[in-house]
Scaffold this motif. Sequence first.
Motif, short mmCIF file in Angstrom:
data_model
loop_
_atom_site.label_atom_id
_atom_site.label_comp_id
_atom_site.label_asym_id
_atom_site.label_seq_id
_atom_site.Cartn_x
_atom_site.Cartn_y
_atom_site.Cartn_z
N ASP A 30 2.96 -12.89 14.06
CA ASP A 30 1.86 -12.75 15.02
C ASP A 30 1.48 -11.28 15.22
O ASP A 30 0.30 -10.94 15.36
CB ASP A 30 2.26 -13.37 16.35
N VAL A 31 2.49 -10.42 15.25
CA VAL A 31 2.23 -8.99 15.42
C VAL A 31 1.39 -8.46 14.25
O VAL A 31 0.42 -7.71 14.44
CB VAL A 31 3.55 -8.20 15.53
N VAL A 32 1.74 -8.85 13.03
CA VAL A 32 1.01 -8.38 11.85
C VAL A 32 -0.43 -8.86 11.89
O VAL A 32 -1.37 -8.12 11.56
CB VAL A 32 1.72 -8.84 10.57
N ILE A 33 -0.64 -10.10 12.31
CA ILE A 33 -2.01 -10.62 12.40
C ILE A 33 -2.82 -9.84 13.42
O ILE A 33 -3.99 -9.49 13.17
CB ILE A 33 -1.96 -12.12 12.76
N ARG A 34 -2.22 -9.52 14.55
CA ARG A 34 -2.95 -8.75 15.57
C ARG A 34 -3.24 -7.33 15.07
O ARG A 34 -4.33 -6.79 15.32
CB ARG A 34 -2.13 -8.70 16.86
N GLY A 74 0.81 -1.21 0.00
CA GLY A 74 0.00 0.00 0.00
C GLY A 74 0.84 1.25 0.00
O GLY A 74 2.08 1.20 0.00
N HIS A 75 0.15 2.39 -0.03
CA HIS A 75 0.82 3.69 -0.05
C HIS A 75 0.08 4.65 0.86
O HIS A 75 -1.06 4.41 1.25
CB HIS A 75 0.87 4.26 -1.47
N GLY A 76 0.75 5.74 1.17
CA GLY A 76 0.12 6.78 1.96
C GLY A 76 0.43 6.67 3.44
O GLY A 76 1.27 5.88 3.90
N ILE A 77 -0.29 7.49 4.21
CA ILE A 77 -0.03 7.58 5.63
C ILE A 77 -0.28 6.25 6.33
O ILE A 77 0.45 5.87 7.26
CB ILE A 77 -0.90 8.70 6.25
N GLN A 78 -1.32 5.54 5.90
CA GLN A 78 -1.64 4.26 6.54
C GLN A 78 -0.48 3.29 6.42
O GLN A 78 -0.10 2.61 7.38
CB GLN A 78 -2.90 3.66 5.91
N ALA A 79 0.11 3.20 5.22
CA ALA A 79 1.25 2.29 5.02
C ALA A 79 2.46 2.74 5.83
O ALA A 79 3.17 1.92 6.41
CB ALA A 79 1.59 2.22 3.53
N ALA A 80 2.70 4.07 5.87
CA ALA A 80 3.85 4.57 6.64
C ALA A 80 3.67 4.29 8.13
O ALA A 80 4.62 3.91 8.82
CB ALA A 80 4.02 6.07 6.38
N ALA A 81 2.45 4.49 8.64
CA ALA A 81 2.21 4.22 10.06
C ALA A 81 2.38 2.74 10.38
O ALA A 81 2.97 2.37 11.40
CB ALA A 81 0.81 4.69 10.44
N THR A 82 1.89 1.87 9.51
CA THR A 82 2.06 0.44 9.73
C THR A 82 3.53 0.06 9.70
O THR A 82 4.00 -0.76 10.49
CB THR A 82 1.29 -0.35 8.65
N MET A 83 4.27 0.67 8.78
CA MET A 83 5.71 0.43 8.72
C MET A 83 6.37 0.78 10.04
O MET A 83 7.22 0.03 10.56
CB MET A 83 6.32 1.24 7.59
N GLY A 84 6.02 1.93 10.62
CA GLY A 84 6.62 2.34 11.89
C GLY A 84 6.32 1.34 13.00
O GLY A 84 7.18 1.05 13.85
N ARG A 85 5.11 0.82 13.03
CA ARG A 85 4.76 -0.16 14.07
C ARG A 85 5.56 -1.45 13.89
O ARG A 85 6.04 -2.04 14.88
CB ARG A 85 3.26 -0.45 14.01
N LEU A 86 5.74 -1.89 12.65
CA LEU A 86 6.51 -3.11 12.42
C LEU A 86 7.99 -2.90 12.72
O LEU A 86 8.65 -3.79 13.25
CB LEU A 86 6.32 -3.57 10.98
N ARG A 87 8.51 -1.74 12.36
CA ARG A 87 9.92 -1.49 12.66
C ARG A 87 10.17 -1.49 14.16
O ARG A 87 11.17 -2.05 14.64
CB ARG A 87 10.35 -0.14 12.07
#
Length: 786
Positions: free
Chosen positions: A507-511, A472-485
């Motif tokens: 497991d984190v991604v599924i949650r 994906g793209h945009g703020i949603q993708a960037a925010a998800t990236m920060g959580r995974l990092r």
Amino acid sequence: MVTTDSGGTVTEWDERARALLGHPRAVAVGRSATEVFGEQVSHEVGEALQERTLWIGTAPVRHRDGHFVSTWLMAKRQEGDRGIEWLLSASPKAGPLAEEDRSLAEWGFNRSSHHIGLFDTDMRAMRVNVAFERAAALPEDQIRGLLPSEIVVSEASPQVDQAMREVIETGEERQVDTYARVPGESEEHAWSIALAPLTNPEGVVCGALLTASDRTKHYWARRRLQLVNEAGSRIGSTLDITRTAQELVDVTMPRFADYVAVDLLSFTHQGDEPSSTSPSGPVRMRRTAMGAVGREFPEGTMQPGDPIDYPVGSPVAERLALGVPSMYEITEATLADWAVHDPERAARIRRYGAHSIMVVPMRARGVTLGVALFARRESPTRFQSDDLLLAEEITARAAVCIDNARRYERERQTAVTLQRSLLPQALPDQAALEIATRYLPAGGQAGVGGDWFDIIPLSGARVGLVVGDVVGHGIQAAATMGRLRGAVRTLADIDLPPDELLTHLDDVVIRLGAEDFAAEAEATGDIGATCLYAVYDPVVGRCSMASAGHPLPAVVRPDGTAHTLDAPIGPPLGLGGLPFETAEFDLPEGSLLALYTDGLIEARSHDVEAGRDTLLRVLDCPDETEPSLDSLCDDAFAALLPDRPDDDSVLLIARTRRLDESQVATWEVPSDPAAVAEARTDAVRRLAAWELDEEIRFTAELVVSELVTNAIRYGLPPIQLRLIHDRAVICEVSDTSYTSPRLRRARVYDEGGRGLLLVAQLTQRWGTRYTPTGKTIWADLTSPSE
């Protein structure tokens, strides 16, 4: 008006038919058409309607009293509710024109609004009407004997002569559309000229009839409509503010204006929130786009991107404050009024020579974005009220497109800022790898995505390398990236091996996906992501890694061998329940390890395999012994990426280093409390050989004593003590037990429990690392000078 059925019986008879032929309706209806009209009419009409549906002609029709009336007759066959019928319309045939009728025809010829001229076979004018005289600015007696090209001289005059010659020669009509300036007027008119042959009763062409209609209003109306349609299709082709403004210029110049400029307020480029009110007072804007016939501009050397100021009282400042467009005819009085508030610009307009100007504010969704300026100098036609309406409509369309681009750019800048703030701001201090990185957000309408990378210092002088990609793209993708990092750094901090780390990250991604679904987020509840996690150990020169659906790294060994690592690739993150596998590789010192996201190697111009081969060619530099990593990153991006890539791209290049044997000391420690003293002595002796100061030697002596004692008391043999001299001193004690010590605060009368608390206070950090054969307790000791 009379109708008959298919059998020829009269079914309808109106009052006008009674007046013409004398038969009342009651007498005529129901009788045979032959009895009413006579045998000649019935025979001619009947035969004609059997062959065709319409017949027109003249025929003698019998009157009720017995004489015949010469009648113009039209018969038409039609199908109605009552079946097939014949409709007959009749009127008396006209006789010779009376004198008053001839006068009426003459009056009609002269009073016609069309420009009418009669020409003989030599194309010489014989008669013209009053409208023709006005258009030619000549009386009829001076027009007689002239050719069409001699009456009105223009570039299209030979075309009219040629068309009239063809009419006279062929007897066929011709149509000519041309543009000519009426004498005494400065503006050209659009003319539609119809040419028809004049024939005598024998059919011989005796001349030509010229009828000219002034279609100027229709012509400009059509041109304006075409311009509006073209503006709708060409303006706003991208979400780029500058390009959209230039598209407005390109559409309207030179067909509509000789000079066009677009000035936008600063917030449109800076991503700031617009003001809720129109600007008042002096206004500073930025010249965004401009164009002029002959590349001659009123502003001289001004270029797009330059700031431009409009003082209070100037036409632009006034129009922006009012929010309504205006049209100006440039006269000395107008320039004198402008010179009071803006003398420099008034002087430039005088030198430029424009004769009319329009100032149109650009507004969209209640927000003033800037102004569009239109000027005419080369075109003799001045702006009219219809032109102002057209300019306002086109500018309004462009303003909406620019506002869309501004909103998109603001969101994109927000996403880029968020993305960059979540990426590493500086490379961490470590000696195992020399590293260079590059990140390029997607261009065009795609916007920033969720690609990321990370460099994580680990225990034992090891370094963790991470690259990932969120779908994906945009703020949603960037925010998800920060959580995974953040999740990866937390999991890496507890020294999980690569396969276990990816399992927990899955497991984190599924949650996260379940939370987004429950919160009715923009996503559908599924978060797609890939990740590759690699750990390099400079002590043994070994790299271990695991991939969750991510492309494998490229490697260039010191001997020039370039290839892509061959390792298992697990499923993307978020699927759950599927295992990941760790692969290990030996990397000699000086090897290049390149980690990347798919946006780097995959593009419309080439497939993944071609992109991967190109990357390997860039990394393999036989002409350079040890090429700069930064230059390799730049070369890779230049070779693989267009100016505006469709996807985010990350590249991380690392050059491996090995710790010298003299930087590592290892001892096997007997499982005997008496061995603690010898371990302390060996450690202090080695630190002295490394020429470390006494303070760190003292700290190391306490840490070694505590960690070895814990291993002997609570662990299982064999026990090993290892010291690593990197940027800091690393103390590691390993045993085969999987029981991990934990930090706790000892109570007053406890005899133990203070050792790890002491280690935590004296060291920079400490922790436990599990291995296939047991565990390792480690601690980093930093010298005060560092």
